[in-house]
Write an enzyme that holds these catalytic residues in place. Structure first.
Site, PDB file in Angstrom:
ATOM      1  N   LEU A   1       0.819  -1.233   0.000  1.00  0.00           N
ATOM      2  CA  LEU A   1       0.000   0.000   0.000  1.00  0.00           C
ATOM      3  C   LEU A   1       0.849   1.278   0.000  1.00  0.00           C
ATOM      4  CD1 LEU A   1      -2.793  -1.173   2.494  1.00  0.00           C
ATOM      5  CD2 LEU A   1      -2.896  -1.137   0.000  1.00  0.00           C
TER       6      LEU A   1
ATOM      7  N   ASN B   1       2.034   2.708  -2.623  1.00  0.00           N
ATOM      8  CA  ASN B   1       1.673   3.553  -3.765  1.00  0.00           C
ATOM      9  C   ASN B   1       0.352   3.072  -4.359  1.00  0.00           C
ATOM     10  OD1 ASN B   1       1.798   5.479  -5.769  1.00  0.00           O
ATOM     11  ND2 ASN B   1       3.108   4.262  -7.113  1.00  0.00           N
ATOM     12  N   SER B   2      -0.560   2.641  -3.430  1.00  0.00           N
ATOM     13  CA  SER B   2      -1.869   2.150  -3.897  1.00  0.00           C
ATOM     14  C   SER B   2      -2.855   2.279  -2.744  1.00  0.00           C
ATOM     15  CB  SER B   2      -1.748   0.674  -4.324  1.00  0.00           C
ATOM     16  OG  SER B   2      -1.232  -0.090  -3.249  1.00  0.00           O
TER      17      SER B   2
ATOM     18  N   LYS C   1       8.470   3.195  -8.932  1.00  0.00           N
ATOM     19  CA  LYS C   1       8.545   3.361 -10.388  1.00  0.00           C
ATOM     20  C   LYS C   1       8.656   4.821 -10.852  1.00  0.00           C
ATOM     21  CE  LYS C   1       3.962   4.136 -11.651  1.00  0.00           C
ATOM     22  NZ  LYS C   1       3.011   4.015 -12.724  1.00  0.00           N
TER      23      LYS C   1
ATOM     24  N   SER D   1      10.524  -2.900 -18.631  1.00  0.00           N
ATOM     25  CA  SER D   1      10.189  -1.628 -19.274  1.00  0.00           C
ATOM     26  C   SER D   1      11.057  -1.392 -20.500  1.00  0.00           C
ATOM     27  CB  SER D   1      10.420  -0.490 -18.261  1.00  0.00           C
ATOM     28  OG  SER D   1      10.364   0.769 -18.904  1.00  0.00           O
TER      29      SER D   1
ATOM     30  N   TYR E   1      15.866   3.904 -11.525  1.00  0.00           N
ATOM     31  CA  TYR E   1      14.638   3.121 -11.775  1.00  0.00           C
ATOM     32  C   TYR E   1      14.871   2.199 -12.967  1.00  0.00           C
ATOM     33  CZ  TYR E   1      10.374   1.895 -14.141  1.00  0.00           C
ATOM     34  OH  TYR E   1       9.421   1.181 -14.823  1.00  0.00           O
TER      35      TYR E   1
ATOM     36  N   LYS F   1      15.332  -2.238 -13.497  1.00  0.00           N
ATOM     37  CA  LYS F   1      14.672  -3.135 -14.456  1.00  0.00           C
ATOM     38  C   LYS F   1      15.721  -3.968 -15.196  1.00  0.00           C
ATOM     39  CE  LYS F   1      10.504  -1.950 -13.476  1.00  0.00           C
ATOM     40  NZ  LYS F   1       9.663  -2.889 -12.728  1.00  0.00           N
TER      41      LYS F   1
ATOM     42  N   PHE G   1       5.816  -0.500 -22.903  1.00  0.00           N
ATOM     43  CA  PHE G   1       6.025   0.841 -23.407  1.00  0.00           C
ATOM     44  C   PHE G   1       5.256   1.774 -22.476  1.00  0.00           C
ATOM     45  CE2 PHE G   1       8.881   0.527 -27.027  1.00  0.00           C
ATOM     46  CZ  PHE G   1       9.147  -0.822 -26.927  1.00  0.00           C
TER      47      PHE G   1
ATOM     48  N   LEU H   1       2.559  11.733 -18.535  1.00  0.00           N
ATOM     49  CA  LEU H   1       1.799  12.644 -19.392  1.00  0.00           C
ATOM     50  C   LEU H   1       0.290  12.540 -19.223  1.00  0.00           C
ATOM     51  CD1 LEU H   1       1.697  14.714 -21.726  1.00  0.00           C
ATOM     52  CD2 LEU H   1       1.712  12.774 -23.313  1.00  0.00           C
TER      53      LEU H   1
ATOM     54  N   ARG I   1      12.615  17.854 -20.669  1.00  0.00           N
ATOM     55  CA  ARG I   1      12.810  17.283 -19.327  1.00  0.00           C
ATOM     56  C   ARG I   1      14.094  16.463 -19.359  1.00  0.00           C
ATOM     57  NH1 ARG I   1       8.221  13.289 -16.988  1.00  0.00           N
ATOM     58  NH2 ARG I   1       8.896  12.080 -18.817  1.00  0.00           N
TER      59      ARG I   1
HETATM   60  C1  WQD Z   1       5.792  10.711 -21.944  1.00  0.00           C
HETATM   61  C2  WQD Z   1       6.100  11.897 -22.830  1.00  0.00           C
HETATM   62  C3  WQD Z   1       7.524  13.525 -21.789  1.00  0.00           C
HETATM   63  C4  WQD Z   1       4.712  14.783 -18.691  1.00  0.00           C
HETATM   64  C5  WQD Z   1       8.201   6.799 -18.030  1.00  0.00           C
HETATM   65  C6  WQD Z   1       9.162   5.733 -17.568  1.00  0.00           C
HETATM   66  C7  WQD Z   1       8.683   4.379 -18.026  1.00  0.00           C
HETATM   67  C8  WQD Z   1       7.297   4.164 -17.479  1.00  0.00           C
HETATM   68  C9  WQD Z   1       6.380   5.224 -18.073  1.00  0.00           C
HETATM   69  C10 WQD Z   1       7.041   3.271 -15.254  1.00  0.00           C
HETATM   70  C11 WQD Z   1       7.564  12.339 -22.737  1.00  0.00           C
HETATM   71  C12 WQD Z   1       6.148  14.114 -22.081  1.00  0.00           C
HETATM   72  C13 WQD Z   1       5.308  14.134 -19.766  1.00  0.00           C
HETATM   73  C14 WQD Z   1       4.380  16.163 -18.808  1.00  0.00           C
HETATM   74  C15 WQD Z   1       5.238  16.162 -21.053  1.00  0.00           C
HETATM   75  N1  WQD Z   1       7.310   4.274 -16.076  1.00  0.00           N
HETATM   76  N2  WQD Z   1       5.565  14.809 -20.922  1.00  0.00           N
HETATM   77  N3  WQD Z   1       4.657  16.801 -20.002  1.00  0.00           N
HETATM   78  O1  WQD Z   1       8.982   9.279 -19.596  1.00  0.00           O
HETATM   79  O2  WQD Z   1       8.071   8.018 -21.631  1.00  0.00           O
HETATM   80  O3  WQD Z   1       8.227   6.850 -19.433  1.00  0.00           O
HETATM   81  O4  WQD Z   1       6.881   6.513 -17.613  1.00  0.00           O
HETATM   82  O5  WQD Z   1       6.789   2.134 -15.481  1.00  0.00           O
HETATM   83  O6  WQD Z   1       9.542   3.376 -17.563  1.00  0.00           O
HETATM   84  O7  WQD Z   1      10.427   5.970 -18.170  1.00  0.00           O
HETATM   85  O8  WQD Z   1       6.533   8.641 -19.752  1.00  0.00           O
HETATM   86  O9  WQD Z   1       4.428   9.854 -19.379  1.00  0.00           O
HETATM   87  O10 WQD Z   1       6.543  10.650 -18.184  1.00  0.00           O
HETATM   88  O11 WQD Z   1       6.309  11.009 -20.642  1.00  0.00           O
HETATM   89  O12 WQD Z   1       5.480  16.755 -22.124  1.00  0.00           O
HETATM   90  O13 WQD Z   1       3.857  16.820 -17.877  1.00  0.00           O
HETATM   91  O14 WQD Z   1       5.323  13.014 -22.388  1.00  0.00           O
HETATM   92  O15 WQD Z   1       8.548  14.472 -22.072  1.00  0.00           O
HETATM   93  O16 WQD Z   1       7.951  12.789 -24.027  1.00  0.00           O
HETATM   94  P1  WQD Z   1       8.043   8.276 -20.156  1.00  0.00           P
HETATM   95  P2  WQD Z   1       5.921  10.065 -19.399  1.00  0.00           P
END
Ligand code: WQD
Length: 336
Positions: free
Chosen positions: A34, A36-37, A85, A125, A150, A154, A178, A200, A295
């Protein structure tokens, strides 16, 4: 009825996988600490399937508690999600990530070894590829030095499992995800990011819901058609079903080697601006966003070559990006 342990089973991908396991006729036992859930997810899973999974609140970093669990539960397979994660957090607190993500994996594998248990599915991942030299990314693509602790957990996790399969009679599959997004159609389970969302889609839905002022798009100077970074966004239910397919491959002894890994994505790349457009079309919500700087640590593009996963797992994604985004929005509205 085969009994499957799902660690991290109250989490985002874990809970959706528990639902699919129960729908496929497996008995499920969840271990979750719990951290992160929410315990509410247990009841919400039950609302969907009508069967409440057994639940044990165990911290897998405590070796004796892991041992006690296996002393009293006979397991036919394990799907191991439980891990920290957050990429950024892992850079700040690497030792917490190595202790939790590696320590818990080692303790689980030791119990499997000592009790001759088999069938282990590992949550990996696409981050293991870093910025791949070729796109789409196949399983033959070389792994790259991890950009974060992180991601390193993996990579190290896969190596630990590979070595354990070689040394013992363990059969395992790592699924290299992905970008998981979306929520169950029932709107009873979905993503519950703690605090400010790092990913995102939760940031998009919270902006559309007025919880966040504005979405920052991290960079539009990448070498892509519209300058924003590309990812392969896979519906979490499609991802959950890939775990069932991988588990059945092991249970039916159809695996070709004792350690296999598969890229689990849609095979389609979408840029951040394309995702925003798709979200606006799917939900009829105008999104307030602005372009800012890149970022740290982000790669330009990643999307899967799904040929091997489709063939070997006899699995492919069924949901579209728009369906996934719409399900995220339905879930977000329910949180208000
Ligand atoms: C996606 C795209 C950001 C937030 C990570 C981990 C991966 C998995 C998924 C855990 C990127 C852009 C994001 C924002 C933005 N994690 N972005 N504004 O970084 O591809 O993968 O999360 O299992 O292992 O590496 O995912 O959703 O953070 O970003 O522009 O506020 O969206 O730059 O291009 P990411 P993300």
């Amino acid at each position: 009825m085969k009994k499957i342990l799902v660690t991290g089973g109250l989490g985002f991908i874990g809970s959706h996988t528990v639902v699919e396991l129960q729908n496929t006729g497996f008995e499920v036992i969840i271990i979750d600490d719990l951290s992160n859930s929410s315990i509410d997810v247990l009841e919400n899973i039950t609302k969907i399937t009508g069967t409440q999974p057994a639940f044990h609140n165990i911290d897998l970093r405590i070796k004796k508690d892991v041992k006690n669990f296996f002393d009293t539960n006979k397991i036919d397979g394990i799907i191991h999600f439980a891990a920290f994660k957050a990429v950024g957090e892992s850079v700040q607190n690497p030792l917490d990530y190595y202790e939790n993500n590696i320590g818990s994996l080692v303790y689980l594998l030791q119990e499997m070894r000592d009790r001759n248990l088999d069938n282990f599915i590992f949550s990996s991942s696409c981050t293991v590829y870093g910025q791949a030299d070729e796109l789409p990314i196949t399983e033959n693509a070389p792994t790259k030095p991890a950009e974060s602790p992180y991601g390193n957990t993996k990579q190290i996790g896969e190596e630990i499992i590979r070595d354990t399969c070689k040394a013992n009679s363990l059969n395992a599959i790592a699924l290299r995800y992905f970008n998981p997004i979306g929520a169950h159609d029932s709107v009873h389970i979905g993503e519950l990011p703690l605090g400010v969302p790092q990913n995102l889609i939760p940031y998009v839905t919270q902006t559309a819901a007025g919880i966040r002022e504005q979405l920052s798009v991290f960079g539009d100077d990448y070498d892509t058609a519209d300058g924003t970074a590309i990812r392969d966004y896979i519906h979490v239910v499609d991802l959950a079903k890939a775990h069932i397919a991988a588990l059945q491959r092991l249970l039916e002894k159809n695996n070709k080697t004792s350690f296999e890994f598969f890229n689990v994505g849609t095979g389609k790349g979408s840029s951040v601006l394309e995702v925003i457009k798709a979200f606006e079309n799917a939900t009829d919500q105008k999104l307030n966003y602005k372009i800012v700087g890149r970022r740290e640590g982000d790669i330009t593009a990643a999307y899967a070559d799904t040929t091997i996963a489709n063939k070997e797992l006899n699995w492919k994604t069924e949901k579209t990006l728009e369906e996934a985004l719409n399900s995220s929005w339905e879930w977000q509205k329910k949180q208000l």
